[in-house]
Design an enzyme around this catalytic site. Structure first.
Site, PDB file in Angstrom:
ATOM      1  N   CYS A   3      -2.251 -15.596   4.275  1.00 43.85           N
ATOM      2  CA  CYS A   3      -2.627 -16.293   5.061  1.00 43.85           C
ATOM      3  C   CYS A   3      -1.133 -17.054   5.889  1.00 43.85           C
ATOM      4  CB  CYS A   3      -2.607 -17.635   3.660  1.00 43.85           C
ATOM      5  SG  CYS A   3      -0.792 -17.666   2.441  1.00 43.85           S
ATOM      6  N   CYS A  37       2.649 -15.826   4.496  1.00 41.96           N
ATOM      7  CA  CYS A  37       2.584 -14.293   4.466  1.00 41.96           C
ATOM      8  C   CYS A  37       3.191 -14.276   5.956  1.00 41.96           C
ATOM      9  CB  CYS A  37       1.669 -13.426   4.287  1.00 41.96           C
ATOM     10  SG  CYS A  37      -0.130 -13.212   2.265  1.00 41.96           S
ATOM     11  N   ASP A  46       6.829 -24.853  47.417  1.00 46.07           N
ATOM     12  CA  ASP A  46       6.856 -24.308  48.501  1.00 46.07           C
ATOM     13  C   ASP A  46       6.540 -23.682  49.271  1.00 46.07           C
ATOM     14  OD1 ASP A  46       9.790 -21.964  49.862  1.00 46.07           O
ATOM     15  OD2 ASP A  46       8.368 -20.366  49.072  1.00 46.07           O
ATOM     16  N   ASP A  65       6.351 -17.997  45.782  1.00 41.31           N
ATOM     17  CA  ASP A  65       6.018 -16.203  45.502  1.00 41.31           C
ATOM     18  C   ASP A  65       6.882 -15.527  44.611  1.00 41.31           C
ATOM     19  OD1 ASP A  65       8.580 -16.449  46.738  1.00 41.31           O
ATOM     20  OD2 ASP A  65       7.773 -16.202  49.060  1.00 41.31           O
ATOM     21  N   ASP A  98      12.210 -17.791  45.314  1.00 41.69           N
ATOM     22  CA  ASP A  98      12.485 -18.985  44.603  1.00 41.69           C
ATOM     23  C   ASP A  98      12.433 -18.488  43.272  1.00 41.69           C
ATOM     24  OD1 ASP A  98      11.530 -20.342  46.803  1.00 41.69           O
ATOM     25  OD2 ASP A  98       9.079 -19.085  46.562  1.00 41.69           O
TER      26      ASP A  98
END
Length: 746
Positions: free
Chosen positions: A13, A16, A425, A624, A628
């Site tokens: 569960c 755990c 861009d 890209d 950037d």
């Protein structure tokens, strides 16, 4: 710092997972630890000088869980190992359920229908004891073991609730068998046996459905070919894919899978890349083109040189990214984790208080109070809470990967739908990034070839896309391009070079202004070209303008449609570029963008993103991933264009493998859809416990006489987590259609 992923078996569960996570975080040298109950994996970042993988594994195993210890350099082998272990676990649960069912059917018949029909069974209680004991201690052993280990580490989990609840029914009934004169003759063996049977059934179904939720990884692993045909010693030989090395020349025949990444050196063919990019149309491949491992060669034969093998291939990078995303936690999950950590102790307290209230305060019988005590313990299960978020994240990230959208973390998937502003861009993002020379204008009596020659000399050593356009044009003219004697690039402005003692200045207006070069007489021509969306570069030799070179970059087919859809979604769209305002505005008009940030130097893009964020906007930067990078990192979500080659871009949180901007729309839609599913799951998980626990505690009994049978409580608990996982699996039925309207249904 090192980051590892550890497959773990034996978590029952969310408690755990929480226990393992909190224990790991206390270790020396651990920087970050995240344990995902749904994927059954721990992702750990640690300082190698302080800790190591073996110590971390040992700590997990000391808590009572199993670690799949395998080397991670062979992804296929690991998945096979995990698959074997999980299939073994499913088989074990199935066998335990069958055993429990075979024993519980006669227990149920003797204890209920026969009792109702007054059918007397000799030694009934002894028979029930003999039938129930294997269910309680053989089938239910895992719950006792889990409860003991939890107690040992001073915590409590789902196993604790089940062990206490069923033991209360079993040992009370055992006491009745041996001391009937004290407590009467009524036993409740059927309660403990049927509860355990239902819970084991639920665990079996949960294991099966959890396996389906992680099918995306299995499908990706299954794409890997087993062998490759390589040329060694002038002979074609077939070798296992793991033996392929960088530099090998590989032969691919029609219908075969391309084994690793590489560059075509001979032959022409078309390749189906849909398994990587999601794009159904085959891509033509010729000499010099890049091919991706696991894609399928359709028609011709070709040879290629291996450039990336093993863990470095595109496919393995995708597997790694999807795996990490599925194992990460979304911020929305923190609430469920916090609730789960306090849940079990709270339930035990509620169960004890309910018993005390009904037995000691209201004076109900011991059996009545005991029944309520058991029902409260059994109906409460943190499993559904623990599975609500990660299962939806697993399916959502897998769905993205199927469509060529790699989402690097649960946080990105959750937050993408909150975006208010998308910044694109221009070059290589909105446009193809492959500009061509459109105009060459000579000043005075110089001819166009001389202008082109000077421009090509200037740009020969440049890596800018505009430089490629000029060099390619010079090559078309079969022009020899001499080397410059001096080269200096000024980012965002242009180039300064020297050739045969001539100083060449080649760039934009700002560069001319900096060197006090007059361009007033050419301003009208420059403006006219810029109004057509062309980038104009001014060429000056020895501080005198001798010509203009105009370059245009074609828009991507998907740009206009993507912008239109984003506007439809109510998103603000901005274009950012180093181009001058006139050119930028001309391009923006073509794609339907109203807001333009022009003449922005590469290093200033990040500042512009920050300005937008200060205005309260939630910003995505689409670029890209090279120039950037700072802007992508600064944005709330960085969306990097992968173009199907380098999917391991570190700068973006979302990677568009196909280089198709419509996938920005798809990613936002997928985020919105996934969050809706998570909210549904959390609602049902919280609703189930909020309603179930008070009813089990006897809330309705004074008004309606209704008392929840512990067996019904066990059945409800067993199927709560299955319901949550199944709801997440429904996400797999819905497909994204990027070529029309992207629609997601619940």
């Amino acid at each position: 710092m090192k980051k590892i992923t550890i497959p773990i078996l034996g978590m029952h569960c969310a408690s755990c997972a929480q226990k393992i996570e909190s224990t790991l975080k206390k270790l020396n040298g651990i920087i970050k630890a995240n344990v995902n109950f749904a994927t059954e994996r721990a992702t750990v970042e640690f300082d190698e000088t302080i800790n190591n993988k073996n110590e971390i594994n040992n700590v997990i195993e000391q808590l009572g869980y199993r670690v799949i210890k395998e080397s991670y350099h062979e992804a296929e082998k690991i998945v096979d190992k995990e698959k074997q272990q999980r299939e073994k676990e499913i088989r074990t649960l199935k066998s335990l359920f069958i055993l429990a069912l075979l024993l519980s059917i006669p227990i149920f018949l003797i204890a209920m229908p026969f009792e109702w029909l007054n059918i007397e069974i000799p030694y009934k209680n002894i028979i029930l004891l003999l039938l129930t004991t294997p269910v309680q201690f053989v089938v239910g052993y895992r719950f006792y073991r889990g409860a003991f280990l939890a107690l040992k580490s001073k915590t409590a989990n789902m196993d604790t609730l089940i062990a206490i609840g069923t033991s209360a029914a079993y040992f009370y009934s055992l006491f009745v068998v041996f001391f009937p004169n004290i407590l009467g003759n009524n036993v409740y063996f059927e309660t403990s046996a049927i509860i355990i049977t239902f819970i084991i059934l639920g665990k079996w179904l949960e294991a099966v459905t959890k396996g389906r939720a992680s099918e995306a990884i299995k499908k990706l692993i299954g794409l890997q070919p087993k062998n490759a045909i390589v040329i060694r010693g002038n002979k074609e030989i077939q070798i296992p894919i793991k033996d392929v090395v960088v530099g090998d020349i590989i032969v691919v025949k029609p219908g075969q899978k391309i084994p690793v990444d590489g560059i075509v050196i001979d032959g022409i063919s078309s390749v189906d890349e849909s398994m990587i990019t999601g794009e159904s149309i085959p891509v033509e491949k010729k000499e010099g083109d890049i091919v991706i491992g696991a894609t399928i060669n359709k028609h011709g034969s070709f040879k290629f040189k291996a450039t990336k093998v093993g863990k470095d291939t595109v496919l393995n990078q995708i597997i790694k990214l999807v795996e990490e995303a599925q194992g990460s936690k979304a911020p929305i999950q923190r609430l469920a984790d916090k609730v789960s950590s306090y849940f079990v102790p709270t339930v035990i307290i509620i169960a004890v208080l309910s018993f005390i209230f009904w037995y000691f305060i209201l004076g109900q019988s011991f059996v009545f109070a005991l029944s309520i005590f058991i029902a409260v313990l059994i109906i409460a299960c943190p499993c559904a809470l623990g599975l609500a978020t990660p299962t939806a994240i697993m399916v959502g990230t897998g769905k993205g990967a199927e469509n060529g959208i790699l989402i690097k973390g649960a946080e990105a998937l959750e937050n993408a739908h909150k975006l208010t502003t998308i910044v694109f861009d221009k070059t290589g993002t909105l446009t193809e990034g492959k500009p061509i020379v459109t105009d060459i204008l000579a000043v005075d009596k110089l001819n166009k070839k001389e202008i082109l020659k000077y421009a090509a000399i200037s740009e020969k050593k440049s890596e800018h896309p505009l430089a490629d356009a000029i060099i390619n044009k010079a090559k078309e003219e079969k022009m020899k391009i001499p080397d410059a004697e001096f080269f200096k690039a000024i980012p965002g402005h242009g180039i300064i070079t020297k050739y045969k003692k001539n100083k060449i200045i080649f760039g934009n207006r700002n560069l001319m202004k900096k060197y006090k070069i007059k361009i007033k007489t050419l301003e009208e021509k420059i403006s006219n070209l810029e109004s057509e969306g062309k980038t104009v570069m001014i060429l000056a030799v020895n501080k005198k303008v001798i010509g203009l070179v105009a370059v245009a970059d074609t828009l991507k087919e998907s740009s206009k449609e993507a912008i239109k859809k984003l506007h439809k979604m109510g998103k603000e769209v901005i274009m950012i570029t180093g181009d001058n305002k006139r050119t930028a505005n001309a391009i923006a008009r073509q794609v339907g963008i109203n807001y333009v940030l022009a003449e922005v130097l590469p290093e200033d893009k990040e500042k512009e993103i920050r300005k937008l964020q200060k205005k309260g906007k939630v910003v995505a930067m689409v670029g890209d991933g090279i120039n950037d990078a700072p802007a992508l990192a600064r944005a709330n979500i960085g969306i990097a264009i992968g173009a199907g080659t380098d999917v391991a871009l570190e700068t973006g949180q979302i990677i568009l493998v196909k280089n198709d901007l419509r996938d920005v729309v798809t990613a936002i839609g997928l985020s919105n859809y996934t969050i809706n599913k998570i909210k549904q799951n959390l609602f049902w998980a919280f609703f189930y416990n909020s309603i179930g626990i008070p009813i089990a505690a006897g809330l309705l009994y004074p008004f309606t006489g209704f008392l929840l049978n512990p067996i019904i409580a066990g059945m409800a608990m067993a199927f709560s987590s299955v319901t949550v996982v199944s709801n997440s699996l429904l996400m797999k039925r819905y497909k994204t259609n990027i070529h029309s309207n992207t629609k997601f249904k619940n």
